[in-house]
Design an enzyme around this catalytic site. Structure first.
Site, PDB file in Angstrom:
ATOM      1  CD  GLU A 124      -3.256  -0.414   0.592  1.00 57.87           C
ATOM      2  OE1 GLU A 124      -3.262  -0.281  -0.643  1.00 57.87           O
ATOM      3  OE2 GLU A 124      -4.205  -0.118   1.319  1.00 57.87           O
ATOM      4  CB  THR A 175      -4.574   6.959  -1.931  1.00 56.67           C
ATOM      5  OG1 THR A 175      -5.798   6.290  -2.200  1.00 56.67           O
ATOM      6  CG2 THR A 175      -4.238   6.788  -0.461  1.00 56.67           C
TER       7      THR A 175
HETATM    8  N1  HSE Z   1      -6.247   5.553   5.775  1.00 56.38           N
HETATM    9  C1  HSE Z   1      -5.953   5.775   4.387  1.00 56.38           C
HETATM   10  C2  HSE Z   1      -6.149   7.245   4.071  1.00 56.38           C
HETATM   11  C3  HSE Z   1      -6.889   4.932   3.543  1.00 56.38           C
HETATM   12  O1  HSE Z   1      -7.147   7.792   4.528  1.00 56.38           O
HETATM   13  O2  HSE Z   1      -5.317   7.827   3.387  1.00 56.38           O
HETATM   14  C4  HSE Z   1      -6.706   5.160   2.073  1.00 56.38           C
HETATM   15  O3  HSE Z   1      -6.160   4.060   1.466  1.00 56.38           O
END
Ligand code: HSE
Length: 310
Positions: A124, A175
């Site tokens: 990620e 993101t």
């Molecule tokens: N916790 C992460 C964010 C989730 O809010 O950026 C997104 O993949």
């Protein structure tokens, strides 16, 4: 040489103030991955949504390379994307977890859930610029999860009555950008507010207390920043409250918005449709999803948590 079929569901991270800590596994949509053992290397094909197909540039390929090369084995991945990329519904986590689960079970690797979570969180990080484990933990363990230090996961079985509705407007949010936009420092009052919300949410999920879940969805850290990129967010909030749901927030980094509701007051479908109507009236394309919390990734129809330890 064998093969396994894996189903890895969408997830919703943060749920308000639980930034990078909370995750909820949804029962749909899902990525479906077939992993087959081959002589050597990692090969992959993807269908469903346009995402990179070279193993180095794809989270599923990245995870498979890490695990299979370590074991001196090769795998071929056939990934059917069902979770829309760039939606805020844990698309990259679903692919990473599907790959981790499939490769681990197929090759009989001696790994535990926490170890796989670490590899997925790292993947990620490659995709978004910062490792985070909230979506991946929800996808791996199912239900409602809180991720603590050292990839410790607290898993809570969500209340029976809990349903969710999602609206996904046709706007693109990366993101990586959505993380960069967040303030690096948090004012004391925001920190105190977040702590309060987080406690309410965990207690609400554990006790099945609707009012606590409602209070727990309030957030003054990421949501005010990210909701600015979501068209008609204020109207979506109003529609959700009018429909009788507990609240709505940005799902992960957005642009999907997730509303939680108590099925005996209004269904997830009704709430999703109420949010969808805001966009139809405004002429903004959107997709709606709804359902119940899910049990997480399954390999050959079995929950991974029933196959692996720790
Ligand atoms: N916790 C992460 C964010 C989730 O809010 O950026 C997104 O993949």
């Amino acid at each position: 040489m064998g093969r396994v079929r894996v189903v890895a569901p969408a997830t919703s991270a943060n749920l308000g103030a639980g930034f990078d800590v909370f995750g909820l596994a949804l029962d749909r949509p899902a990525d479906v991955l077939v992993v087959e053992e081959i002589e050597a290397g990692v090969e992959m094909v993807v269908e469903g949504f346009p995402v990179p197909e070279t193993p180095e540039a794809n989270v599923a390929g990245y995870v498979a390379k890490r695990l299979a090369e370590n074991a001196g084995a090769g795998v071929r991945l056939e990934l059917r994307k069902g979770v829309p990329p760039g939606s805020g519904l844990g698309s990259s986590a679903a692919s990473a977890v599907a790959s981790a689960a499939g490769v681990a079970v197929l090759l009989g690797l001696e790994v535990g859930m926490r170890e796989l979570l670490g590899v997925c969180a790292e993947a990620e990080g490659v995709a978004s610029g910062a490792p985070h484990a909230d979506n991946a933990a929800a996808c791996l363990y199912g239900g409602f999860v809180c991720v603590g230090e050292g990839m410790r996961v607290l898993r809570v079985e969500p209340p029976e009555w809990l349903e969710w509705g999602v609206v996904l407007p046709e706007v693109r949010v990366e993101t990586r950008e959505a993380r960069r936009a967040l303030p690096e420092r948090v004012p004391l009052d925001v920190h105190v507010h977040s702590l309060g919300s987080v406690v309410m949410m965990v207690a609400g999920m554990m006790r099945g207390d609707r009012e606590l879940v409602r209070l727990g969805m309030r957030d003054r850290f990421a949501t005010p920043v990210r909701s600015r990129w979501i068209p008609r967010f204020e109207e979506v909030v109003r529609a959700v409250v009018e429909a009788g749901a507990l609240g709505v927030t940005v799902s992960g980094s957005g642009p999907a918005c997730i509303a939680l509701c108590s099925g005996d007051v209004c269904s997830g479908e009704e709430v999703a449709e109420a949010m969808g109507e805001v966009y139809s009236e405004a002429g903004v394309e959107c997709r709606c999803f709804w359902g119940k919390p899910g049990g997480g990734v399954e390999v050959e129809g079995r929950r991974l948590s029933n196959i692996l330890k720790g």
